[in-house]
Scaffold this active site. Structure first.
Site, PDB file in Angstrom:
ATOM      1  N   ASP A 290      84.907   1.073  26.036  1.00 53.73           N
ATOM      2  CA  ASP A 290      84.151   0.351  27.067  1.00 53.73           C
ATOM      3  C   ASP A 290      84.183   1.190  28.336  1.00 53.73           C
ATOM      4  O   ASP A 290      84.943   2.164  28.436  1.00 53.73           O
ATOM      5  CB  ASP A 290      84.784  -1.035  27.298  1.00 53.73           C
ATOM      6  CG  ASP A 290      83.921  -1.967  28.159  1.00 53.73           C
ATOM      7  OD1 ASP A 290      82.707  -1.702  28.312  1.00 53.73           O
ATOM      8  OD2 ASP A 290      84.458  -2.963  28.671  1.00 53.73           O
ATOM      9  N   HIS A 291      83.367   0.813  29.292  1.00 54.71           N
ATOM     10  CA  HIS A 291      83.454   1.365  30.641  1.00 54.71           C
ATOM     11  C   HIS A 291      84.084   0.328  31.561  1.00 54.71           C
ATOM     12  O   HIS A 291      83.648  -0.823  31.579  1.00 54.71           O
ATOM     13  CB  HIS A 291      82.058   1.715  31.179  1.00 54.71           C
ATOM     14  CG  HIS A 291      81.426   2.893  30.517  1.00 54.71           C
ATOM     15  ND1 HIS A 291      80.086   2.940  30.200  1.00 54.71           N
ATOM     16  CD2 HIS A 291      81.949   4.077  30.106  1.00 54.71           C
ATOM     17  CE1 HIS A 291      79.814   4.106  29.641  1.00 54.71           C
ATOM     18  NE2 HIS A 291      80.924   4.806  29.563  1.00 54.71           N
ATOM     19  N   TYR A 464      80.857  -4.080  30.813  1.00 55.84           N
ATOM     20  CA  TYR A 464      80.223  -4.764  29.681  1.00 55.84           C
ATOM     21  C   TYR A 464      79.494  -3.791  28.762  1.00 55.84           C
ATOM     22  O   TYR A 464      78.343  -4.003  28.392  1.00 55.84           O
ATOM     23  CB  TYR A 464      79.284  -5.880  30.151  1.00 55.84           C
ATOM     24  CG  TYR A 464      79.893  -6.808  31.169  1.00 55.84           C
ATOM     25  CD1 TYR A 464      81.215  -7.239  31.054  1.00 55.84           C
ATOM     26  CD2 TYR A 464      79.155  -7.277  32.256  1.00 55.84           C
ATOM     27  CE1 TYR A 464      81.775  -8.101  31.987  1.00 55.84           C
ATOM     28  CE2 TYR A 464      79.713  -8.142  33.190  1.00 55.84           C
ATOM     29  CZ  TYR A 464      81.026  -8.545  33.056  1.00 55.84           C
ATOM     30  OH  TYR A 464      81.587  -9.390  33.979  1.00 55.84           O
ATOM     31  N   HIS A 465      80.193  -2.704  28.407  1.00 55.58           N
ATOM     32  CA  HIS A 465      79.618  -1.693  27.516  1.00 55.58           C
ATOM     33  C   HIS A 465      80.496  -1.472  26.280  1.00 55.58           C
ATOM     34  O   HIS A 465      80.835  -0.333  25.952  1.00 55.58           O
ATOM     35  CB  HIS A 465      79.452  -0.358  28.262  1.00 55.58           C
ATOM     36  CG  HIS A 465      78.566  -0.430  29.459  1.00 55.58           C
ATOM     37  ND1 HIS A 465      78.591   0.517  30.465  1.00 55.58           N
ATOM     38  CD2 HIS A 465      77.619  -1.333  29.826  1.00 55.58           C
ATOM     39  CE1 HIS A 465      77.701   0.194  31.402  1.00 55.58           C
ATOM     40  NE2 HIS A 465      77.100  -0.923  31.029  1.00 55.58           N
ATOM     41  N   PRO A 466      80.868  -2.530  25.557  1.00 54.95           N
ATOM     42  CA  PRO A 466      81.711  -2.321  24.380  1.00 54.95           C
ATOM     43  C   PRO A 466      80.937  -1.636  23.260  1.00 54.95           C
ATOM     44  O   PRO A 466      79.755  -1.904  23.057  1.00 54.95           O
ATOM     45  CB  PRO A 466      82.133  -3.743  23.981  1.00 54.95           C
ATOM     46  CG  PRO A 466      81.006  -4.606  24.455  1.00 54.95           C
ATOM     47  CD  PRO A 466      80.518  -3.963  25.726  1.00 54.95           C
TER      48      PRO A 466
END
Length: 549
Positions: A290-291, A464-466
């Site tokens: 994630d980020h 919110y970049h899983p």
């Protein structure tokens, strides 16, 4: 019920696949647990903080307590609506850097290097602005636009970056990602241009595509072949059968969960939960990435920020203008300037991303108490930390266990400290002198490594970049889940096409690369040749070995 292809998930990749398969004359059925995306909360770009905080549109996932972030549980929103997360996200459009995709190919995803994926990015895009035809598409379903940048703060941010010695780029999705410049968004004619609007709704107008509203429980596998999907619909369990293939596009959270419930995963873990093993693939659910980001907020000397509209009357006026005309502040996500920079010399391409916003506010809509202010979302792009998705139980209705394991390496902390210090330098430039009153957070008193670390521990949030939980790789790689044609290794007739398959997280927001995966996977499914590779040469800073900028 049956179709040639059954796709689980009407999200970014699933919608693109449905469109391309239906266009090719195949019968496609898309299973989606969520409902309609009608209404202003989703379609109005400026209302972006609402849908991702509404249970009707969001799965409502949370991480387990994160040990390196003070045992906080972090929100992990995923879209539960047609369009999936493209219907609740911030609408920022980033392809990723060319080197990201070359790394995928080097990691075993043959045929997914930058030259291979560039034609698919071009096929999907209808770019309004940016670099020319060598780099950008102008006739695809996905409209990509730029905000008006009417607020002077957007220009101050880019000018400050230039004054600090960074390059300026007119199109970070084209030849040169590195630098400061305008941000792009999936917004068209004042509306969120989600994968549902771009792909699914046009597909549904034809005879070959339909959507079933149901909860996918598991893939039905007979004699080593996927033959359908078991769903719960109207309180009844039934099977939707696939004549050709089942395709999972249910997100990097739900896809590995469905794979595991179907008997595909680490054998010992499946046995713990009473699931019969079909294929022992320990990579299922592993490699979670994630980020993370922090919001660096500054009080404004001038009352020119969006704070003046942050009241019932202001929001009503913006909403009314948007409803009547589709224009005004409601027609922008307010992310109109951005930057991609390198954290230090020796890093060959950007590893820090900025979103600039002319208000000091959180994703959940909570505004800074300071009043007029602005902020930069900043975070490292390539964290070495890895987490996992695992089963909570053998019951499909139970949410999976989500452990990101954020900030678990010393490199994470070094990278984040660099983000804080480099950001302060940008906001200290002459271009911001008329606007910066003081730093709200972290605050001027937060200076030492220990103080910065404490701030990160308390305030870092997911961007919110899983992704990465069903990694693509060579068929003989024991930790790969799918091969370079997106086929699940060890099972016939089953593919995965969403952000789960990313070997490593790309630079920036994941909606663009997820749609690209749907586009390219569709050609693999159809068994036709891939689009011809394009050997456009992206810009890499010639002094990267010796200098940070």
């Amino acid at each position: 019920m049956e179709a040639d292809y059954v796709i689980v998930g009407a999200g970014s990749a699933g919608c693109a696949m449905a469109y391309r398969l239906a266009e090719a004359g195949r019968k496609v059925l898309v299973i989606e647990h969520g409902g309609t995306d009608a209404g202003p909360f989703i379609q109005m770009p400026a209302a972006l903080s609402y849908p991702m905080n509404m249970g009707i549109y969001d799965w409502g996932f949370q991480s387990e307590p994160e040990p390196h972030l003070g045992n906080r549980r972090l929100a992990t929103p995923r879209g539960k609506v047609i369009g999936g997360s493209s219907s609740i996200n911030g609408m920022v459009y980033v392809r990723g850097h060319a080197r990201d995709f070359d790394h995928w190919a080097e990691a075993g995803a043959a045929g997914w290097g930058y030259a291979d994926v560039l034609p698919y990015f071009k096929r999907m895009e209808h770019s309004h602005g940016g670099d020319g035809a060598e780099w950008r598409g102008t006739s695809g379903p996905l409209h990509i636009t730029r905000g008006p940048r009417a607020n002077p703060l957007f220009h101050a941010f880019v000018e400050a970056g230039k004054q600090a010695g960074y390059p300026v780029t007119e199109d970070y999705n084209g030849r040169q990602q590195e630098g400061f410049g305008p941000m792009e968004a999936t917004i068209w004619k004042g509306r969120r241009w989600s994968a549902a609007n771009a792909y699914l709704k046009p597909a549904l107008k034809g005879p070959n595509c339909s959507v079933v509203r149901a909860f996918a429980r598991r893939v039905v596998i007979e004699n080593g072949r996927a033959v359908g999907v078991e769903v719960m619909r109207g309180g009844t369990v039934e099977v939707i059968r696939a004549r050709a293939e089942v395709i999972l596009a249910a997100s990097s959270i739900n896809t590995p969960k469905i794979l595991m419930l179907s008997g595909i995963g680490a054998a010992a873990h499946l046995a713990e939960h009473g699931v019969t093993v079909v294929a022992d693939r320990p990579g299922v659910g592993a490699n979670l990435q994630d980020h993370l980001e922090i919001y660096m907020q500054f009080a404004s000397l001038q009352p020119i920020t969006l704070y003046k509209y942050w009241n019932l009357w202001g929001k009503a006026v913006i909403g009314a203008q948007w409803l009547l005309t589709g224009t005004g502040l409601g027609a922008s996500n307010q992310f109109e300037s951005c930057a991609f920079i390198r954290s230090k010399a020796g890093v060959d391409y950007p590893d820090i991303q900025y979103h600039f916003l002319p208000i000091a506010v959180r994703y959940d809509g909570k505004v800074a108490a300071e009043g007029h202010g602005f902020q930069a979302h900043v975070g490292p792009m390539r964290s070495p930390s890895r987490g996992a998705i695992t089963l909570r139980s053998g019951r499909p209705e139970d949410a999976p266990v989500i452990r990101f394991n954020y900030m678990s390496t010393e490199a994470d902390w070094q990278d984040f400290r660099a983000c804080v210090r480099l950001t302060r330098e940008v906001f200290g430039q002459e271009a911001f002198k008329p606007y910066v009153k003081r730093e709200i957070q972290p605050g001027a008193g937060v200076e030492t490594d220990a103080e910065i670390d404490a701030f990160i521990r308390e305030h870092a949030e997911s961007a919110y970049h899983p992704c990465g939980t069903a990694r693509m790789g060579r068929a003989d790689d024991p930790l790969a889940v799918v091969d370079p044609e997106c086929r699940v290794i060890g099972v016939e007739g089953l593919r995965v096409a969403d952000s789960s398959i990313f070997p490593r997280i790309p630079n920036g927001n994941l909606n663009g690369p997820s749609i690209m995966v749907g586009e390219k996977a569709a050609d693999h499914v159809l068994g036709r040749g891939m689009l011809a590779p394009l050997n456009a040469e992206p810009w890499v800073n010639p002094d990267w070995r010796a200098s940070q900028r």
